[in-house]
Design a protein around this motif. Sequence first.
Motif, PDB file in Angstrom:
ATOM      1  N   GLY A  79      39.194  27.191  51.144  1.00 36.44           N
ATOM      2  CA  GLY A  79      39.324  28.228  50.125  1.00 36.44           C
ATOM      3  C   GLY A  79      40.795  28.511  49.859  1.00 36.44           C
ATOM      4  O   GLY A  79      41.685  27.951  50.496  1.00 36.44           O
ATOM      5  N   LEU A  80      41.037  29.385  48.914  1.00 37.52           N
ATOM      6  CA  LEU A  80      42.398  29.751  48.547  1.00 37.52           C
ATOM      7  C   LEU A  80      42.409  31.217  48.146  1.00 37.52           C
ATOM      8  O   LEU A  80      41.586  31.648  47.338  1.00 37.52           O
ATOM      9  CB  LEU A  80      42.870  28.886  47.380  1.00 37.52           C
ATOM     10  N   LEU A  81      43.317  31.981  48.716  1.00 35.39           N
ATOM     11  CA  LEU A  81      43.438  33.395  48.375  1.00 35.39           C
ATOM     12  C   LEU A  81      44.726  33.619  47.608  1.00 35.39           C
ATOM     13  O   LEU A  81      45.799  33.177  48.026  1.00 35.39           O
ATOM     14  CB  LEU A  81      43.413  34.260  49.638  1.00 35.39           C
ATOM     15  N   LYS A  82      44.617  34.313  46.485  1.00 39.93           N
ATOM     16  CA  LYS A  82      45.766  34.678  45.661  1.00 39.93           C
ATOM     17  C   LYS A  82      45.833  36.199  45.564  1.00 39.93           C
ATOM     18  O   LYS A  82      44.801  36.876  45.534  1.00 39.93           O
ATOM     19  CB  LYS A  82      45.640  34.090  44.260  1.00 39.93           C
ATOM     20  N   PHE A  83      47.057  36.714  45.512  1.00 38.27           N
ATOM     21  CA  PHE A  83      47.237  38.156  45.398  1.00 38.27           C
ATOM     22  C   PHE A  83      48.124  38.453  44.187  1.00 38.27           C
ATOM     23  O   PHE A  83      49.186  37.857  44.032  1.00 38.27           O
ATOM     24  CB  PHE A  83      47.891  38.718  46.669  1.00 38.27           C
ATOM     25  N   TYR A  84      47.649  39.357  43.342  1.00 41.92           N
ATOM     26  CA  TYR A  84      48.384  39.723  42.137  1.00 41.92           C
ATOM     27  C   TYR A  84      48.682  41.215  42.131  1.00 41.92           C
ATOM     28  O   TYR A  84      47.907  42.022  42.665  1.00 41.92           O
ATOM     29  CB  TYR A  84      47.565  39.384  40.882  1.00 41.92           C
ATOM     30  N   LYS A  85      49.791  41.574  41.493  1.00 38.21           N
ATOM     31  CA  LYS A  85      50.165  42.980  41.331  1.00 38.21           C
ATOM     32  C   LYS A  85      50.274  43.301  39.845  1.00 38.21           C
ATOM     33  O   LYS A  85      50.837  42.517  39.083  1.00 38.21           O
ATOM     34  CB  LYS A  85      51.511  43.263  42.004  1.00 38.21           C
ATOM     35  N   VAL A 132      45.312  42.990  43.287  1.00 32.53           N
ATOM     36  CA  VAL A 132      44.052  42.289  43.023  1.00 32.53           C
ATOM     37  C   VAL A 132      43.998  41.045  43.909  1.00 32.53           C
ATOM     38  O   VAL A 132      44.931  40.234  43.913  1.00 32.53           O
ATOM     39  CB  VAL A 132      43.927  41.890  41.538  1.00 32.53           C
ATOM     40  N   VAL A 133      42.895  40.924  44.638  1.00 31.64           N
ATOM     41  CA  VAL A 133      42.677  39.773  45.514  1.00 31.64           C
ATOM     42  C   VAL A 133      41.730  38.808  44.812  1.00 31.64           C
ATOM     43  O   VAL A 133      40.660  39.200  44.355  1.00 31.64           O
ATOM     44  CB  VAL A 133      42.056  40.208  46.853  1.00 31.64           C
ATOM     45  N   LEU A 134      42.135  37.556  44.737  1.00 29.60           N
ATOM     46  CA  LEU A 134      41.308  36.514  44.134  1.00 29.60           C
ATOM     47  C   LEU A 134      41.100  35.409  45.165  1.00 29.60           C
ATOM     48  O   LEU A 134      42.056  34.936  45.779  1.00 29.60           O
ATOM     49  CB  LEU A 134      41.995  35.933  42.890  1.00 29.60           C
ATOM     50  N   VAL A 135      39.845  35.032  45.381  1.00 27.36           N
ATOM     51  CA  VAL A 135      39.541  33.902  46.260  1.00 27.36           C
ATOM     52  C   VAL A 135      38.847  32.819  45.447  1.00 27.36           C
ATOM     53  O   VAL A 135      37.963  33.096  44.641  1.00 27.36           O
ATOM     54  CB  VAL A 135      38.653  34.327  47.441  1.00 27.36           C
ATOM     55  N   ALA A 165      37.588  37.859  56.138  1.00 28.42           N
ATOM     56  CA  ALA A 165      36.897  38.359  57.325  1.00 28.42           C
ATOM     57  C   ALA A 165      37.892  38.951  58.316  1.00 28.42           C
ATOM     58  O   ALA A 165      37.645  40.017  58.903  1.00 28.42           O
ATOM     59  CB  ALA A 165      36.095  37.239  57.981  1.00 28.42           C
ATOM     60  N   ILE A 166      39.024  38.294  58.505  1.00 23.92           N
ATOM     61  CA  ILE A 166      40.047  38.801  59.418  1.00 23.92           C
ATOM     62  C   ILE A 166      40.578  40.144  58.922  1.00 23.92           C
ATOM     63  O   ILE A 166      40.745  41.095  59.701  1.00 23.92           O
ATOM     64  CB  ILE A 166      41.181  37.772  59.572  1.00 23.92           C
ATOM     65  N   ILE A 167      40.841  40.244  57.634  1.00 28.77           N
ATOM     66  CA  ILE A 167      41.313  41.506  57.059  1.00 28.77           C
ATOM     67  C   ILE A 167      40.249  42.593  57.217  1.00 28.77           C
ATOM     68  O   ILE A 167      40.555  43.746  57.561  1.00 28.77           O
ATOM     69  CB  ILE A 167      41.671  41.321  55.573  1.00 28.77           C
ATOM     70  N   ASN A 168      38.989  42.235  56.982  1.00 28.82           N
ATOM     71  CA  ASN A 168      37.909  43.208  57.105  1.00 28.82           C
ATOM     72  C   ASN A 168      37.847  43.811  58.507  1.00 28.82           C
ATOM     73  O   ASN A 168      37.511  44.987  58.674  1.00 28.82           O
ATOM     74  CB  ASN A 168      36.568  42.566  56.758  1.00 28.82           C
ATOM     75  N   PRO A 196      48.198  47.419  50.861  1.00 32.72           N
ATOM     76  CA  PRO A 196      47.696  47.579  49.491  1.00 32.72           C
ATOM     77  C   PRO A 196      48.544  46.880  48.436  1.00 32.72           C
ATOM     78  O   PRO A 196      48.084  46.653  47.323  1.00 32.72           O
ATOM     79  CB  PRO A 196      47.717  49.103  49.295  1.00 32.72           C
ATOM     80  N   THR A 197      49.786  46.531  48.807  1.00 29.61           N
ATOM     81  CA  THR A 197      50.679  45.888  47.839  1.00 29.61           C
ATOM     82  C   THR A 197      50.991  44.435  48.179  1.00 29.61           C
ATOM     83  O   THR A 197      51.767  43.796  47.479  1.00 29.61           O
ATOM     84  CB  THR A 197      52.004  46.663  47.738  1.00 29.61           C
ATOM     85  N   ASN A 198      50.356  43.912  49.232  1.00 28.61           N
ATOM     86  CA  ASN A 198      50.605  42.507  49.571  1.00 28.61           C
ATOM     87  C   ASN A 198      49.574  41.999  50.567  1.00 28.61           C
ATOM     88  O   ASN A 198      49.217  42.701  51.512  1.00 28.61           O
ATOM     89  CB  ASN A 198      52.002  42.328  50.167  1.00 28.61           C
ATOM     90  N   ILE A 199      49.086  40.797  50.325  1.00 24.56           N
ATOM     91  CA  ILE A 199      48.254  40.082  51.291  1.00 24.56           C
ATOM     92  C   ILE A 199      48.793  38.660  51.370  1.00 24.56           C
ATOM     93  O   ILE A 199      49.001  38.009  50.347  1.00 24.56           O
ATOM     94  CB  ILE A 199      46.777  40.048  50.865  1.00 24.56           C
ATOM     95  N   SER A 200      49.038  38.208  52.582  1.00 23.46           N
ATOM     96  CA  SER A 200      49.534  36.840  52.757  1.00 23.46           C
ATOM     97  C   SER A 200      48.910  36.255  54.015  1.00 23.46           C
ATOM     98  O   SER A 200      48.465  36.986  54.909  1.00 23.46           O
ATOM     99  CB  SER A 200      51.063  36.814  52.864  1.00 23.46           C
ATOM    100  N   TYR A 201      48.881  34.930  54.085  1.00 23.65           N
ATOM    101  CA  TYR A 201      48.370  34.280  55.288  1.00 23.65           C
ATOM    102  C   TYR A 201      49.058  32.935  55.465  1.00 23.65           C
ATOM    103  O   TYR A 201      49.465  32.288  54.493  1.00 23.65           O
ATOM    104  CB  TYR A 201      46.853  34.127  55.246  1.00 23.65           C
TER     105      TYR A 201
END
Length: 287
Positions: A79-85, A132-135, A165-168, A196-201
């Motif tokens: 999968g791929l997770l993208k984060f937008y502001k 906004v989190v997009l997977v 899942a890890i974030i949850n 709330p302003t950034n998600i990274s992995y």
Amino acid sequence: MNISLAFPPLLKGVKTIVGLQFTDKVIRLLELGKDKKPLSEPIEVNLEGKDKEKVLREVVQKYGLSGKRVVACIPVNDGLLKFYKYPASMSKKDLQSAIEWSIKRELSAMREETYYDYFILEPGAEGKQVGVVLVLSRKETVEGIRKMVESVGLKLHTLDYEVVAIINYGLYHKLPVPFSILYIDYNYSILTTYSPTNISYYVTYWSFSEFLKSRDEESLESFFAEIRNIVVLNDLSSMYVAGPIIADEEMLTRIMENLPILGILDLEELKPNFFIPYILSIRGMEG
């Protein structure tokens, strides 16, 4: 069947659901009761050199799991997770249009048909931006998981993403935000950061199981150096460690001595191997 990103757990009115995790090395299943304790023995089966679907079918038959509903997760590499502001001042209509444009752009870059889901986070403390989190995951991957799960007699209720899942887990247990979780499995690690302003992995491929065989100190030091570099470059704080590795007291001591770990995410009455199936199962019960 849902591909779902809700923070925190989403489903309501469900008594129990089996959490299902599979990696290249193992399959893990866990069903919790309302007291968050296992209803039966947690299951971990080695996959090396075996057919994944055949192993899962044998497990389902052996432990009487046929007909059970499961929350499974897409492995991190599938999968791929993208984060937008976006500015918090945007109208709902403009925000929706901006999100749809971003999704369209991502899909246009994909060479294969792709499934996706997104979730809008609450604005941060300053309220200036909306995250906004997009997977995204290939249709082939998603349908392959669905078909495998259903072919062995299970019912796929929700398909999550390993990073989510890890974030949850952090959100469900109310870790102070921002937080970072270093999840170390047998043959890979994921360092996930949430605010709330950034998600990274970040994914690394140091093998804990191979180290136990080889005791290659150079490989271990390289792993520590890689994680320290990520921490420094991204100014990470409040980092916790989780996963199968924390069951090894010697390795846990080495980690605590070499990395800036704030705490250990151990599971009461459960082996740490079931960190991800645990939060998947909880997600199936709580809302």
